[in-house]
Design an enzyme around this catalytic site. Structure first.
Site, PDB file in Angstrom:
ATOM      1  N   GLU D  67      -2.228  -3.655  -5.723  1.00 23.58           N
ATOM      2  CA  GLU D  67      -1.645  -2.004  -5.631  1.00 23.58           C
ATOM      3  C   GLU D  67      -1.207  -2.292  -6.956  1.00 23.58           C
ATOM      4  O   GLU D  67      -1.939  -0.954  -8.281  1.00 23.58           O
ATOM      5  CB  GLU D  67      -0.785  -1.061  -5.106  1.00 23.58           C
ATOM      6  CG  GLU D  67      -0.903  -1.113  -3.532  1.00 23.58           C
ATOM      7  CD  GLU D  67      -1.482  -2.248  -2.597  1.00 23.58           C
ATOM      8  OE1 GLU D  67      -0.468  -3.599  -2.750  1.00 23.58           O
ATOM      9  OE2 GLU D  67      -1.686  -1.815  -1.913  1.00 23.58           O
ATOM     10  N   HIS D 136       3.960   4.947   5.925  1.00 23.40           N
ATOM     11  CA  HIS D 136       2.487   5.362   6.091  1.00 23.40           C
ATOM     12  C   HIS D 136       2.795   6.823   6.358  1.00 23.40           C
ATOM     13  O   HIS D 136       1.152   7.188   6.837  1.00 23.40           O
ATOM     14  CB  HIS D 136       1.911   4.890   7.192  1.00 23.40           C
ATOM     15  CG  HIS D 136       1.158   3.814   7.441  1.00 23.40           C
ATOM     16  ND1 HIS D 136       2.310   2.273   7.505  1.00 23.40           N
ATOM     17  CD2 HIS D 136       0.039   3.225   6.909  1.00 23.40           C
ATOM     18  CE1 HIS D 136       1.363   0.969   6.846  1.00 23.40           C
ATOM     19  NE2 HIS D 136       0.447   1.740   6.279  1.00 23.40           N
TER      20      HIS D 136
HETATM   21  C1  TPP Z   1       0.900  -2.426   0.318  1.00 24.68           C
HETATM   22  C2  TPP Z   1      -0.188  -2.404   1.451  1.00 24.68           C
HETATM   23  N1  TPP Z   1      -1.508  -1.964   1.135  1.00 24.68           N
HETATM   24  C3  TPP Z   1      -2.182  -1.529   1.600  1.00 24.68           C
HETATM   25  C4  TPP Z   1      -2.320  -1.301   2.892  1.00 24.68           C
HETATM   26  C5  TPP Z   1      -3.359  -1.016   4.339  1.00 24.68           C
HETATM   27  N2  TPP Z   1      -3.790  -2.411   4.779  1.00 24.68           N
HETATM   28  C6  TPP Z   1      -3.214  -2.573   6.257  1.00 24.68           C
HETATM   29  S1  TPP Z   1      -3.673  -3.915   6.868  1.00 24.68           S
HETATM   30  C7  TPP Z   1      -4.812  -4.077   5.472  1.00 24.68           C
HETATM   31  C8  TPP Z   1      -5.523  -5.838   5.442  1.00 24.68           C
HETATM   32  C9  TPP Z   1      -4.746  -6.859   5.336  1.00 24.68           C
HETATM   33  O1  TPP Z   1      -5.599  -7.864   5.906  1.00 24.68           O
HETATM   34  P1  TPP Z   1      -5.231  -9.414   5.936  1.00 24.68           P
HETATM   35  O2  TPP Z   1      -4.026  -9.161   5.248  1.00 24.68           O
HETATM   36  O3  TPP Z   1      -5.826 -10.235   5.468  1.00 24.68           O
HETATM   37  O4  TPP Z   1      -4.651  -8.673   7.603  1.00 24.68           O
HETATM   38  P2  TPP Z   1      -5.083  -8.581   8.554  1.00 24.68           P
HETATM   39  O5  TPP Z   1      -5.245  -7.587   8.560  1.00 24.68           O
HETATM   40  O6  TPP Z   1      -6.722  -9.153   8.504  1.00 24.68           O
HETATM   41  O7  TPP Z   1      -4.757  -9.491   9.973  1.00 24.68           O
HETATM   42  C10 TPP Z   1      -4.156  -3.275   4.292  1.00 24.68           C
HETATM   43  C11 TPP Z   1      -4.546  -3.341   3.293  1.00 24.68           C
HETATM   44  C12 TPP Z   1      -0.779  -1.604   3.387  1.00 24.68           C
HETATM   45  N3  TPP Z   1      -0.013  -1.404   4.935  1.00 24.68           N
HETATM   46  N4  TPP Z   1      -0.012  -2.173   2.599  1.00 24.68           N
END
Ligand code: TPP
Ligand code: TPP
Ligand code: MG
Ligand code: MG
Lengths: 323, 332, 323, 332
Positions: D67, D136
Site C-alpha cells: 500500500e 475491514h
Molecule cells: C494490508 C492488506 N492489504 C490487502 C489485503 C487484502 N488481501 C487479503 S488476503 C490478500 C492476498 C494475500 O496473499 P498471500 O499473502 O499470498 O496469502 P494467501 O491468501 O495466498 O494465503 C489480500 C491482498 C489485506 N487484507 N491487508
C-alpha cells in the site's frame, strides 16, 4: 562502457566543489544560529551526487533525502534560491515553506529533499512509472541511505520497480550510519546491494569516494534503465565528515576520530583533483580558481539570502491547494 | 522500602522524562526500551541519556529505522509477557506505523475477546515551533484518540512527564505518551521517588470564576499566559489541562463550564478535526444550558506546518491568539 | 537431522485431517450462508502447519494470517470454540468478537489470525524478542503468504530478526497467488527465499506438499533458533485448492482447472497416507478411521456452535481495555 | 461532440463507480488505475469489471500488496505529468500507507511552495455491516479530513459515485473518494454522459422545516428512514448529505440550522473524535443563537467493530438510533 570525457570530468569536479563549499558555509551559518532548523550536510559524499547527475537531464527525476542539498546542487540548483530557502526567505525555492528538509525544484527534475527516511523511493517509483507510461526514455533516481534501506517503503518500492521493470535507479549512499547507529547495529548485512536479488534486479557496489567509479557504475545502470531493461540497486560506500545534524552536531562519541581521519584521507575531491592534475586536465592552480570562484558565488548568495524578505504572513495559507 | 524524605528538586522536562523511564525500568523487571537511537545516543532529544549506562544493553535497544517493526515488536512483546517502552522519535512518523498502532495494538484485545493484554507504552514527540517544517512538527493526537483500545496522555510539565510515564507503564493497556519538543527545557519540581498520575483525570492548573480554557499539551502554558492578560479585562479564567485525552475527563470540564458559562479549547494541532472539536462538542452537549456563548476553539490554521520562522510564528497558536479569540467571543 | 518417529508421523497426519475436514465443512457452511463474513480456507496447504507445529509447544508462539484456521488447528485449537467463533457465538475463542480473521488462542501460543496482510511478522518479532529477553528457549513462527512478502512490514520484521538474531522462523507459504494475482505479477522473483540473504539469515526452500520435508526443514530452522543462532526464512511451495475466499469464491478465471488438477495430484494428505501405508505405519482402513472420527468431531462441533448463544449485546463494550 | 439525449438509466452503486472510472479514463489520456487486484480480477468488489478489457493493460495495473508503494506511485506519477487513480482496497489499510498519504501526498505542494501539482485520486472502501470484523469495517475519514492538502468526498448514491469520481479526477489536488461496501447494490439513476459534482457542495437530500440531520456516507439513507419515522412525531427533518467532507460546506449546514433550530450529526465512525465532532462544533460556533438544544451526535460506540452479527447490529448506527437520539434531545 562509456568513456569519460575531460569535459565531464571537469563538470563533475565543479559540481563537487559547489556542494562542498555550499555545505561548509551552510553548516557554519546554522551553527552560528543564522539558519533556523536542522541541516543535514553532505560533505564527504559529493562524488556520488555529482557523478550520477552528469548523466541526467532536467527531465530525469530524482528523489532525495533529509541530506538533500548535494543532490539539488548537483542537479543544477542555484545557490541564491537554495540559501534563501535555508533561511526561510520568500525568494527560496519553496518560498520558505519547505526549508532544508523539503528543498526542491521540479524544473530541474528534483522531487524534493524529504524529512521522512524512506519517503523517497516510492515517489521515485511513481516518477519512473510515469516516465514509462508517458513513453519517454527518462529515468528516475532515488537516493537513500543505509539506514533508509530498513524502511518498509524501500522494500515495496524496489519490488514494484523490479516487477514493472521501471527505469528507476536506487542509489544507496551507504555512509555506515543511520544517525548515531552504525550499520552493524541496524542490519545484519554488510552490503545493502545484497538486497537487490530479492527484487529481481542487479545489485552493484561501488566506491562512493571515487567519482569516476560512480560515474561508470551509474552510467551502466542508467543506460539499462533507458533501454527498458529495468532498475538497478547501486550501493555507494561513502562517509559523512560532519555530524548527523550540522557540523559538530550533538558531540556524541559514536565514531572515532581515527575513523573520520581514515575516510578523510580518501577525500573524493582531493583524489579527483590529483587525478585531474596527473592527467594534465586541470592544474592545481586551475582547480583553486574553481574553488575561489565558487566561494565568491556562495558569498554572494548568502548575501542575497540575507537581504531577501521573509515571506509575508498573508502567504501562510497559500499553496495548500492547487486551483 | 522506606523512601527517604527528599526536599523538592527541580528538573527540566527532558530530565523528568528520563527519570520516569528510569523509575519504570527499576520497578518492572520485564520493561525494556526500544527505538531509533535511544541506547547509544540516548535519544535525539537526549531523554534516554544515561539509561544504557545504568541498566545495560539488555534493557535498552537501538533499532533499525523501521517504525512498523518497532511498534510490532511492542505489540508482540507485550502480548507475551513483557512491558515494552517503545519510542517513536517524532509523532509525524506515525504514518509509518499506523497499521501496527491502529489495527494491531489498539484492537488486538477486543478482537481476541479480551484474552490478551498489551501493557505497552509508546513515547513520542510532537509540536511545532522549532523550524522543523511540515514533517517534524505535527500534533496528531486526533488520530489516536479516535481509536478505541488506546489511551493517550500529554504531559505538560516535568512533574506530569515523569508521573504520566510511570502511570502509562503501569497500565495494562497500550498508552501513548505525547511529549512536546518545545517544552524540553522547561523547569519544574520532580520528586525523586516514583509516583503515578491517574490516567483520565484532568488537572485544573489555574482555578478561575468566569471563563474556562481547556488547553492541550504545550498550549497549557500559553493559556496560563493568556489568563494573566485576561485578568485586565476582568476575566478570571480557569485553565484546565486534561493531561489525558483518552480517556477524557469530561466531568471536570463540564463542571467548570457550569460555573463559568464560557469555554474555549486550544491546541497546537490543525483546528479542523482536532481534538478540540470533540471537546467543544461534549461541552455543548452536556452544558448547553449553562453556556452564554458558543464554545470557541483555537488551533493551527488549515495548512501544513511552514518552515520559515516568519510563517511558523503566525501558525502556532499562542497566548495572544487565545486572548483575541476570547475577546471576539465576548464581543470586546 | 532429527529422525521422524512413527508417532510424529501419525500426529502430523491427524492434524492434517483435522484441518482438511474442518475447512471443507466451514467452507460449505459459509457458502450456505450459515457462517457470516469471509472465510479464507487452508485446504491444500495442510502439510505446512501440521509439520511445523509438531515441533512447537504451547509456549512457542505463532502469528498467522487471514488464512488462519489451519494454523490454529495444528497448534491444538479445539473445534468447538473454533466453529463457535466462526459463527460469531459467545462460546467462540474470541467470544464472537474476532471471527475467522482474528481467531486466536493465547494459551496455545497462537497470536491470532490477522486481517492485515503483513500484520503478523512484526508481532512475531516481538514475541521472539520477548522469548529472548525473558531468557526462554522458546521460538516464534510467523506464517505469511507470497503476497505478504511484498509488504514493508515483512521487510522490517525480517531485518530486525536478523539483526538481533532472534528465535523467529519466517515461514512463507508460497501458494503462487495473492488473491487473484499470480506471483509473477506481484514480484520479479520466483523464490521468496532469495530475500533471506538481504537480512543475514538462511533462506530455505521446501516442497510444501510434502509433510516430511516440511518437518525436516522446519525442525532445522527451529533448532537453530532455539540454539540462539537466529532466524530462518523457510519458503514452502504449496497451493490452495479453493478460491481466495470461500470454496467457489468469486468464480474468476485467474488460474486454469489444469493447474488446480496438477497440484491436487500431489495432495499432501494422500501422499502422506500412501507413504504411511507403504511403511506399514497406518493402513488405509486405519487412516479412514481417523477421517471418520474427525468428521464426527466436526459435526459435533458444528452442532455445538449452532446451539451456542450469540453474545449478549451488553458485552459489546467489554474487552476494549484491560483493568 | 453532441451527446445523444438518453433516457434515465439506473445502475447499482458498484456499476456507477465503474462508470465514473471509465469516464475518467476516456477523457484523460494521462489517467491510469493502479491497485491490488484491480486489473485481472476487476477489484474484489468488482467495480473495475471490464476496465482492463476496454482500456487495455496500459491503463490499469495490478500491484503487489504494497500500500505504501501504491500511494507513493500515485504521488510520484501525479507530480510528473500523470493523473493516476490509485485504489486502496479497504480504508482500514490506510495504516499501511499513512506516511505517503499524510506526509507526502497531502503536504508536498505546500512544502514545495506551491511548485508541484498532484492530481491524484484515491478510491477506497469503508463501512461496517458485513461481518468483516475490526480490520475491514472502519470509517476513518476523521484522519484524512484533519490533513490540509487533501480533499475528501463520500458518495452515497450511484449518481454521486460517478459524479464525484469524475470531479475528483478532474481536480488538480489529491482527492480521496471514500466508498461504502454496504451500498454496492443500491440502485439509482446514472446518466450515460460524463458529469461532475462540485466538490465542497452539500446536497439537501430531504428538505425539512424544523430539524437538521447532517448524515455522513451511508448514514444518509438511515437518516432518510429516520426522517420518515420522525414525521409521526411532528418533526419535519431536513437531511443534508455533505458529500464532501474536506472542504466542508459549512454554509449550507448553518443555513439549515438557522431555519430548524435543532441539529444532529450522524456517521458510522466511532463517535469520539469523529468528523461529527467538527461539524457539531462548527454548528454551535456559527448558529449558537439559533439553537434550541445542543447539537446531537450519533456514531459508533467506543470499541473496535465486532465480528458477530449479533454485536455488529448494535454497533452500527441506524435509523432507530437516530430517532432515539432525536427523541432524547427533544425530551420525548
Ligand atoms: C494490508 C492488506 N492489504 C490487502 C489485503 C487484502 N488481501 C487479503 S488476503 C490478500 C492476498 C494475500 O496473499 P498471500 O499473502 O499470498 O496469502 P494467501 O491468501 O495466498 O494465503 C489480500 C491482498 C489485506 N487484507 N491487508
Ligand atoms: C520515518 C523516519 N524515521 C526516522 C527519522 C529520523 N532520522 C532522520 S535521518 C535518520 C538517519 C538516516 O540514516 P540514513 O538513511 O543512513 O541516511 P544518512 O543520514 O546516513 O544520510 C533518521 C533515523 C526520519 N526522519 N524519518
Ligand atoms: Mg547513513
Ligand atoms: Mg499466496
Amino acid at each position: 562502457m562509456e568513456q569519460i570525457t575531460d569535459a565531464t570530468l571537469l563538470d563533475i569536479h565543479r559540481r563537487m566543489i559547489r556542494i562542498r563549499i555550499f555545505e561548509e558555509t551552510a553548516g557554519k551559518l546554522m551553527e552560528d544560529g543564522k539558519i533556523p532548523g536542522a541541516l543535514h550536510l553532505y560533505v564527504g559524499q559529493e562524488a556520488i551526487a555529482s557523478a550520477v547527475m552528469v548523466h541526467l537531464s532536467n527531465k530525469d527525476w530524482i528523489t532525495s533525502t533529509h541530506r538533500g542539498h548535494g543532490h539539488l546542487i548537483a542537479k543544477g540548483g542555484e545557490f541564491d534560491q537554495m540559501f534563501a530557502e535555508l533561511y526561510g526567505k520568500a525568494t527560496g525555492y519553496c518560498k520558505g515553506k519547505g526549508g532544508s528538509m523539503h528543498i526542491s525544484n521540479l524544473d530541474l527534475g528534483m522531487l524534493g529533499a524529504n524529512g521522512i527516511v524512506g519517503g523517497g523511493p516510492p515517489i521515485a517509483v511513481g516518477a519512473g512509472f510515469s516516465n514509462k507510461f508517458r513513453k519517454t526514455d527518462n529515468v528516475s533516481v532515488s537516493f537513500f541511505g543505509d539506514g533508509a534501506s530498513n524502511e518498509g517503503s524501500f522494500h515495496e518500492a524496489a519490488n514494484m520497480a523490479g516487477l514493472y521493470k521501471l527505469p528507476v535507479i536506487f542509489i544507496c549512499e551507504n555512509n555506515g550510519y543511520g544517525e548515531y547507529t552504525a550499520q552493524k547495529n541496524h542490519q545484519a548485512i554488510v552490503d545493502v546491494a545484497d538486497r537487490a536479488a530479492g527484487y529481481g534486479m542487479p545489485g552493484v557496489i561501488v566506491d562512493g569516494m571515487d567519482a569516476i567509479a560512480v560515474f561508470e557504475a551509474a552510467g551502466e545502470a542508467i543506460k539499462r534503465a533507458r533501454a527498458g531493461e529495468g532498475p538497478t540497486l547501486l550501493e555507494c560506500k561513502t562517509y559523512r565528515y560532519f555530524d548527523h545534524v550540522g557540523v559538530r552536531g550533538m558531540g556524541l562519541s559514536y565514531r572515532t576520530d581515527e575513523e573520520v581521519e581514515q575516510w578523510r584521507k580518501r577525500d573524493p575531491i582531493e583524489s579527483l583533483e590529483k587525478r585531474l592534475a596527473d592527467q594534465g586536465i586541470l592544474s592545481p592552480e586551475a582547480a583553486q580558481a574553481v574553488h575561489d570562484e565558487v566561494r565568491t558565488q556562495v558569498q554572494d548568495s548568502v548575501r542575497f539570502a540575507e537581504q531577501s524578505p521573509m515571506p509575508d504572513p498573508s502567504t501562510l495559507l497559500e499553496d495548500v491547494y492547487a486551483a | 522500602m522506606a523512601e527517604a524524605q527528599v526536599k523538592p528538586r527541580t528538573l527540566p522536562y527532558v530530565a523528568a522524562i528520563t527519570d520516569g523511564v528510569r523509575a519504570v525500568l527499576r520497578e518492572q523487571d520485564n520493561a525494556f526500551v526500544v527505538g531509533e537511537d535511544v541506547a547509544g545516543a540516548g535519544g535525539v532529544y537526549g531523554y534516554y541519556k544515561g539509561i544504557l549506562k545504568e541498566f545495560g544493553p539488555d534493557r535498552i535497544y537501538d533499532t533499525p529505522i523501521s517504525e512498523e517493526g518497532i511498534v510490532g515488536l511492542g505489540v508482540g512483546a507485550s502480548a507475551t509477557g513483557c512491558r515494552p517502552i517503545i519510542d517513536l522519535m517524532f509523532m509525524d512518523f506515525m504514518g509509518e506505523c499506523m497499521d501496527e498502532i491502529s489495527n494491531q495494538m489498539a484492537k488486538m484485545r477486543y478482537m481476541f475477546g479480551g484474552r490478551v493484554t498489551l501493557p505497552v507504552t509508546m513515547l513520542t514527540m510532537a509540536g511545532a515551533g522549532a523550524s522543523l517544517a511540515a514533517q517534524h512538527s505535527q500534533s496528531l493526537e486526533a488520530w489516536i484518540c479516535h481509536l478505541p483500545g488506546l489511551k493517550v496522555v500529554m504531559p505538560t510539565t516535568p512533574y506530569d512527564a515523569k508521573g504520566l510515564i510511570i502511570s502509562a507503564a503501569r497500565d495494562n493497556n497500550p498508552v501513548i505518551v505525547v511529549l512536546n519538543k518545545m517544552s524540553l527545557g522547561m523547569m519544574g519540581e520532580v520528586p525523586e521517588e516514583s509516583y503515578a498520575i491517574p490516567i483520565g483525570e484532568a488537572n485544573i492548573v489555574r482555578p478561575g470564576a468566569n471563563y474556562t480554557i481547556v488547553a492541550i499539551g504545550r498550549m497549557v502554558h500559553e493559556a496560563l499566559k493568556a489568563a494573566e492578560q485576561l485578568k485586565d479585562l476582568g476575566i478570571d479564567a480557569e485553565v484546565i489541562d486534561p493531561r489525558s485525552l483518552q480517556p477524557f475527563d469530561t466531568a471536570t470540564v463540564v463542571k467548570s463550564v457550569e460555573k463559568t458559562h464560557r469555554a474555549l479549547v486550544v491546541h497546537e494541532a490543525v483546528r479542523f478535526g482536532g481534538i478540540g472539536a470533540e471537546i467543544a462538542s461534549q461541552i455543548q452537549e452536556l452544558a448547553f444550558d449553562y453556556l452564554d456563548a458558543p464554545v470557541a476553539r483555537v488551533g493551527a490554521p488549515f495548512s501544513p506546518v511552514p518552515f520559515s520562522p516568519a510563517l511558523e510564528a503566525h501558525y502556532v497558536p499562542n497566548a495572544d491568539r487565545i486572548v483575541a479569540e476570547v475577546k471576539k467571543q465576548l464581543g470586546i
